[in-house]
Scaffold this motif. Structure first.
Motif, PDB file in Angstrom:
ATOM      1  N   GLU A 184       7.724  -2.073  10.685  1.00 25.81           N
ATOM      2  CA  GLU A 184       7.096  -3.361  10.992  1.00 25.81           C
ATOM      3  C   GLU A 184       7.938  -4.568  10.597  1.00 25.81           C
ATOM      4  OE1 GLU A 184       3.121  -3.713   9.611  1.00 25.81           O
ATOM      5  OE2 GLU A 184       2.384  -1.983  10.716  1.00 25.81           O
ATOM      6  N   VAL A 185       8.725  -4.453   9.524  1.00 26.12           N
ATOM      7  CA  VAL A 185       9.548  -5.596   9.106  1.00 26.12           C
ATOM      8  C   VAL A 185      10.467  -6.013  10.254  1.00 26.12           C
ATOM      9  CG1 VAL A 185      11.310  -6.400   7.494  1.00 26.12           C
ATOM     10  CG2 VAL A 185       9.439  -4.971   6.661  1.00 26.12           C
ATOM     11  N   ASN A 208       1.223  -0.226  -3.891  1.00 32.42           N
ATOM     12  CA  ASN A 208       0.904   1.215  -3.862  1.00 32.42           C
ATOM     13  C   ASN A 208       1.100   1.834  -2.479  1.00 32.42           C
ATOM     14  OD1 ASN A 208       0.188   1.265  -6.595  1.00 32.42           O
ATOM     15  ND2 ASN A 208      -1.899   0.633  -6.127  1.00 32.42           N
ATOM     16  N   TYR A 209       2.053   1.285  -1.729  1.00 37.95           N
ATOM     17  CA  TYR A 209       2.300   1.791  -0.382  1.00 37.95           C
ATOM     18  C   TYR A 209       3.798   1.788  -0.113  1.00 37.95           C
ATOM     19  CZ  TYR A 209       2.349   1.840   4.780  1.00 37.95           C
ATOM     20  OH  TYR A 209       2.590   2.141   6.099  1.00 37.95           O
ATOM     21  N   MET A 210       4.326   2.924   0.309  1.00 31.95           N
ATOM     22  CA  MET A 210       5.739   3.025   0.657  1.00 31.95           C
ATOM     23  C   MET A 210       5.847   3.503   2.096  1.00 31.95           C
ATOM     24  SD  MET A 210       8.805   5.230  -1.072  1.00 31.95           S
ATOM     25  CE  MET A 210      10.364   5.427  -0.205  1.00 31.95           C
ATOM     26  N   PRO A 211       6.085   2.594   3.032  1.00 32.84           N
ATOM     27  CA  PRO A 211       6.122   2.971   4.446  1.00 32.84           C
ATOM     28  C   PRO A 211       7.292   3.879   4.800  1.00 32.84           C
ATOM     29  CG  PRO A 211       5.881   0.595   4.150  1.00 32.84           C
ATOM     30  CD  PRO A 211       6.274   1.161   2.831  1.00 32.84           C
ATOM     31  N   ALA A 212       8.457   3.683   4.137  1.00 29.92           N
ATOM     32  CA  ALA A 212       9.682   4.414   4.482  1.00 29.92           C
ATOM     33  C   ALA A 212      10.709   4.143   3.385  1.00 29.92           C
ATOM     34  CB  ALA A 212      10.207   3.935   5.828  1.00 29.92           C
ATOM     35  N   PRO A 213      11.800   4.913   3.334  1.00 29.09           N
ATOM     36  CA  PRO A 213      12.901   4.554   2.438  1.00 29.09           C
ATOM     37  C   PRO A 213      13.297   3.102   2.662  1.00 29.09           C
ATOM     38  CG  PRO A 213      13.282   6.717   3.370  1.00 29.09           C
ATOM     39  CD  PRO A 213      12.074   6.154   4.076  1.00 29.09           C
ATOM     40  N   VAL A 214      13.758   2.433   1.617  1.00 25.98           N
ATOM     41  CA  VAL A 214      13.871   0.974   1.660  1.00 25.98           C
ATOM     42  C   VAL A 214      14.793   0.464   2.764  1.00 25.98           C
ATOM     43  CG1 VAL A 214      15.725   0.801  -0.079  1.00 25.98           C
ATOM     44  CG2 VAL A 214      14.091  -1.093   0.228  1.00 25.98           C
ATOM     45  N   ASP A 215      15.902   1.170   3.058  1.00 27.10           N
ATOM     46  CA  ASP A 215      16.780   0.655   4.115  1.00 27.10           C
ATOM     47  C   ASP A 215      16.142   0.793   5.491  1.00 27.10           C
ATOM     48  OD1 ASP A 215      17.113   3.442   3.935  1.00 27.10           O
ATOM     49  OD2 ASP A 215      19.197   3.379   4.612  1.00 27.10           O
ATOM     50  N   GLU A 252       1.908   8.368 -11.050  1.00 28.63           N
ATOM     51  CA  GLU A 252       2.498   7.241 -10.315  1.00 28.63           C
ATOM     52  C   GLU A 252       2.797   7.639  -8.875  1.00 28.63           C
ATOM     53  OE1 GLU A 252       5.261   4.379 -12.846  1.00 28.63           O
ATOM     54  OE2 GLU A 252       5.689   6.481 -13.314  1.00 28.63           O
ATOM     55  N   LEU A 253       3.375   8.821  -8.713  1.00 28.75           N
ATOM     56  CA  LEU A 253       3.736   9.295  -7.378  1.00 28.75           C
ATOM     57  C   LEU A 253       2.495   9.559  -6.534  1.00 28.75           C
ATOM     58  CD1 LEU A 253       6.592  11.768  -8.382  1.00 28.75           C
ATOM     59  CD2 LEU A 253       6.849   9.495  -7.393  1.00 28.75           C
ATOM     60  N   ASP A 254       1.450  10.109  -7.172  1.00 26.05           N
ATOM     61  CA  ASP A 254       0.229  10.451  -6.437  1.00 26.05           C
ATOM     62  C   ASP A 254      -0.512   9.206  -5.967  1.00 26.05           C
ATOM     63  OD1 ASP A 254       0.745  13.120  -6.803  1.00 26.05           O
ATOM     64  OD2 ASP A 254      -0.596  13.358  -8.523  1.00 26.05           O
ATOM     65  N   ASN A 255      -0.324   8.076  -6.652  1.00 25.25           N
ATOM     66  CA  ASN A 255      -1.038   6.844  -6.304  1.00 25.25           C
ATOM     67  C   ASN A 255      -0.386   6.070  -5.170  1.00 25.25           C
ATOM     68  OD1 ASN A 255      -3.130   7.108  -8.145  1.00 25.25           O
ATOM     69  ND2 ASN A 255      -1.996   6.110  -9.799  1.00 25.25           N
ATOM     70  N   ILE A 256       0.801   6.506  -4.740  1.00 28.17           N
ATOM     71  CA  ILE A 256       1.514   5.798  -3.678  1.00 28.17           C
ATOM     72  C   ILE A 256       1.109   6.364  -2.328  1.00 28.17           C
ATOM     73  CG2 ILE A 256       3.767   5.252  -2.693  1.00 28.17           C
ATOM     74  CD1 ILE A 256       4.921   5.421  -5.511  1.00 28.17           C
ATOM     75  N   VAL A 257       0.624   5.498  -1.456  1.00 30.01           N
ATOM     76  CA  VAL A 257       0.230   5.897  -0.110  1.00 30.01           C
ATOM     77  C   VAL A 257       1.479   5.929   0.773  1.00 30.01           C
ATOM     78  CG1 VAL A 257      -1.176   5.309   1.898  1.00 30.01           C
ATOM     79  CG2 VAL A 257      -2.032   4.860  -0.412  1.00 30.01           C
ATOM     80  N   LEU A 258       1.594   6.954   1.604  1.00 33.88           N
ATOM     81  CA  LEU A 258       2.756   7.117   2.468  1.00 33.88           C
ATOM     82  C   LEU A 258       2.383   6.859   3.920  1.00 33.88           C
ATOM     83  CD1 LEU A 258       4.134  10.445   0.944  1.00 33.88           C
ATOM     84  CD2 LEU A 258       4.750   8.106   0.320  1.00 33.88           C
ATOM     85  N   HIS A 259       3.381   6.519   4.716  1.00 34.21           N
ATOM     86  CA  HIS A 259       3.159   6.367   6.145  1.00 34.21           C
ATOM     87  C   HIS A 259       3.005   7.747   6.767  1.00 34.21           C
ATOM     88  CE1 HIS A 259       3.781   5.269  10.334  1.00 34.21           C
ATOM     89  NE2 HIS A 259       3.628   4.003   9.997  1.00 34.21           N
ATOM     90  N   LYS A 260       2.068   7.878   7.670  1.00 37.13           N
ATOM     91  CA  LYS A 260       1.750   9.195   8.229  1.00 37.13           C
ATOM     92  C   LYS A 260       2.894   9.790   9.042  1.00 37.13           C
ATOM     93  CE  LYS A 260      -0.522   7.169  12.334  1.00 37.13           C
ATOM     94  NZ  LYS A 260       0.500   7.606  13.295  1.00 37.13           N
TER      95      LYS A 260
END
Length: 261
Positions: free
Chosen positions: A182-183, A166-173, A44-52
């Motif tokens: 971007e939000v 499958n993408y987590m740009p940053a911690p939710v806050d 699950e963790l490996d499938n999540i794309v992170l922000h560079k």
């Protein structure tokens, strides 16, 4: 408007706390089973794309983001225009009920609205405020930590769900309330002032009964790493830009601590 509370199955004492908080205000809430960091598989963790530009989040940050995402899914699956989302260490003020019984008071153009405060200094637009009952809505222009209590629109939830498959740009806050994400760039981020809630760690830091924050602040490591990698000339240029930026902010922005009431 639904009041959604994120709660781990292994934290019944926190659920009890939420029943007490909402019960004393005669408010209903829906429990959302939090994603448990202990149960996350490596696949699950490996499938999540992170922000560079962000360091790899902790498992707790992954789980927290996924838990908020479950709340957005519940809102999108409903017919409600808005949902109020809370983490289970939230403490509600006596006046919170007035703003949580329904969303009739929320202006139509609002997509996301912070209800909580982290009691740190935050930048807001100096000359802009909207009167809402005995409160104001202010436009945030600086980061305000925490995702313990906020209102989100259905239309924004639809957009966020599409963006975070499958993408987590940053911690939710940070994802929701950081000008670097971007939000923030694509939406006006509103703050209710005074706030109507805060996490226990903010109001009772010396006498925690519910435990600490479920998220680590891995962003601190990123900031320190970036600062340490600058050359002498780059540091001087950074300080010059920072001075100009501060002068500009003094003219158009206001820095203040949001109280809870």
């Amino acid at each position: 408007m639904k009041n959604l509370v994120i709660n781990l199955d292994r934290s019944p004492y926190r659920l009890k706390h939420c029943h007490e908080q909402f019960g004393r205000l005669n408010l209903d809430f829906e429990r959302v089973a939090a994603v448990d960091a202990r149960d996350l598989s490596q696949s699950e963790l490996d499938n999540i794309v992170l922000h560079k530009d962000w360091p790899k989040p902790t498992n707790s940050e992954f789980a927290c983001f996924m838990s908020h995402r479950k709340c957005w899914e519940i809102l999108v699956a409903s017919t409600d225009k808005y949902a109020a989302i809370f983490e289970d260490d939230i403490i509600l003020s006596d006046s919170a009920a007035e703003f949580l019984k329904n969303s009739d008071w929320v202006p139509a153009d609002v997509n996301i609205l912070r209800l909580e405060t982290f009691k740190t200094k935050v930048y807001f637009k100096r000359w802009w405020r909207l009167q809402i009952r005995d409160r104001h809505l202010l436009k945030m222009v600086g980061f305000h930590a925490g995702a313990g209590g906020y209102i989100i629109s259905r239309r924004l939830a639809v957009s966020l769900l599409k963006e975070t498959v499958n993408y987590m740009p940053a911690p939710v806050d940070h994802y929701l309330f950081d000008p670097g994400c971007e939000v923030f760039a694509n939406n006006i981020i509103f703050q209710l002032v005074p706030a109507v809630c805060a996490q226990e760690q903010v109001l009772s830091a010396g006498t925690l009964t519910l435990g600490g924050n479920i998220e680590d602040r891995s962003v601190v490591n990123l900031i320190q790493k970036k600062r340490g990698s600058l050359s002498g000339g780059q540091k001087m240029l950074r300080e010059l830009k920072r001075g100009v930026y501060k002068l500009k902010r003094l003219a158009v922005d206001k820095r203040m601590i949001v109280d809870v009431q």
